[in-house]
Design an enzyme around this catalytic site. Sequence first.
Site, PDB file in Angstrom:
ATOM      1  N   PRO A   1       0.812  -1.220   0.000  1.00  0.00           N
ATOM      2  CA  PRO A   1       0.000   0.000   0.000  1.00  0.00           C
ATOM      3  C   PRO A   1       0.846   1.271   0.000  1.00  0.00           C
ATOM      4  O   PRO A   1       0.461   2.283  -0.599  1.00  0.00           O
ATOM      5  CB  PRO A   1      -0.839  -0.124   1.275  1.00  0.00           C
ATOM      6  CG  PRO A   1      -0.057  -1.017   2.169  1.00  0.00           C
ATOM      7  CD  PRO A   1       0.643  -1.984   1.255  1.00  0.00           C
ATOM      8  N   TYR A   2       1.978   1.217   0.663  1.00  0.00           N
ATOM      9  CA  TYR A   2       2.907   2.352   0.699  1.00  0.00           C
ATOM     10  C   TYR A   2       3.417   2.671  -0.704  1.00  0.00           C
ATOM     11  O   TYR A   2       3.394   3.829  -1.152  1.00  0.00           O
ATOM     12  CB  TYR A   2       4.061   1.999   1.632  1.00  0.00           C
ATOM     13  CG  TYR A   2       5.182   2.999   1.730  1.00  0.00           C
ATOM     14  CD1 TYR A   2       4.996   4.227   2.346  1.00  0.00           C
ATOM     15  CD2 TYR A   2       6.454   2.688   1.244  1.00  0.00           C
ATOM     16  CE1 TYR A   2       6.048   5.135   2.464  1.00  0.00           C
ATOM     17  CE2 TYR A   2       7.507   3.584   1.363  1.00  0.00           C
ATOM     18  CZ  TYR A   2       7.301   4.810   1.974  1.00  0.00           C
ATOM     19  OH  TYR A   2       8.341   5.697   2.097  1.00  0.00           O
ATOM     20  N   VAL A   3       3.868   1.642  -1.408  1.00  0.00           N
ATOM     21  CA  VAL A   3       4.366   1.823  -2.767  1.00  0.00           C
ATOM     22  C   VAL A   3       3.264   2.346  -3.689  1.00  0.00           C
ATOM     23  O   VAL A   3       3.502   3.235  -4.518  1.00  0.00           O
ATOM     24  CB  VAL A   3       4.949   0.498  -3.303  1.00  0.00           C
ATOM     25  CG1 VAL A   3       5.221   0.578  -4.795  1.00  0.00           C
ATOM     26  CG2 VAL A   3       6.231   0.149  -2.549  1.00  0.00           C
TER      27      VAL A   3
ATOM     28  N   LYS B   1       2.829   6.104  -2.896  1.00  0.00           N
ATOM     29  CA  LYS B   1       3.993   6.923  -3.238  1.00  0.00           C
ATOM     30  C   LYS B   1       4.234   6.960  -4.744  1.00  0.00           C
ATOM     31  O   LYS B   1       4.691   7.981  -5.280  1.00  0.00           O
ATOM     32  CB  LYS B   1       5.223   6.407  -2.504  1.00  0.00           C
ATOM     33  CG  LYS B   1       5.234   6.698  -1.010  1.00  0.00           C
ATOM     34  CD  LYS B   1       5.384   8.181  -0.712  1.00  0.00           C
ATOM     35  CE  LYS B   1       5.717   8.431   0.747  1.00  0.00           C
ATOM     36  NZ  LYS B   1       5.949   9.857   1.052  1.00  0.00           N
TER      37      LYS B   1
END
Length: 258
Positions: free
Chosen positions: A155-157, A160
């Site tokens: 989810p972070y990738v 971002k």
Amino acid sequence: MGLLDDKVVLVNGGSQGVGAAIARAAVREGAVVAVTGRRPEPGEALVAELAADGGKAMFVQADLSDAERAKASVAEVVDAYGRINCLVNSAGLTSRGTLLDTTPELFDQHIAINLKAPFFAMQAAVSDMVARKAPGTIVNIITSSAHGGQPFLAPYVSAKAGLIGLTRNAAHAHRFDRVRINGLNIGWTATEGEDATQKAFHGAGDDWLQEAAAKLPMGKLGQPDEIADFVVFLLSDRSGVVTGSVIDWDQNVLGGLD
């Protein structure tokens, strides 16, 4: 003269880590600085530190997962100083999740902090710049993991990588307004937040930083003060006409294989 003399700079997520280092560097280079954070204690402590060193700074308490608060953080700075010249989106959520175990709630949290908050903070800041017909600069702190990243950062990738696209889109849209917008894909960095993450999610001991540094090409993780100097350069007129650039700031070479 400092690189940011008489500039009003807002650092979102600026009460600790990379954001705090950017705030310190901006004050050193002559800026008036505002920092946001969820918790008042570290934010107020940083402002007191900067004031003790002769700097001019303010703290704005804001939970940036609320888009209205992201916009309001800019409005509070404009109300206080009459303008905003520079914005740094440094707030970030790095909680773990893979493609298979990420819940909709976790995914939404990452989108809210890592993509939606920068979008609406930029909206508010650029609106002020355009209304005043004044140039400005924005730097988004992104991540080298946006190129792919580890499986546990799904989810972070996702969020971002979206910020990379937003950075370029907004830079193109406002190039003739002379609002320059760039991004920095930072690698593994030694911050308080990273220390907490390593211990919470990876069972790291107190010596994890030394062990990790010994395995890296330069013998250390990225240093917040070094990142801060680069961000200040991008915010300043010394970075010239550069806009829409997303710069990889890391010691691992993309595409390099052993």
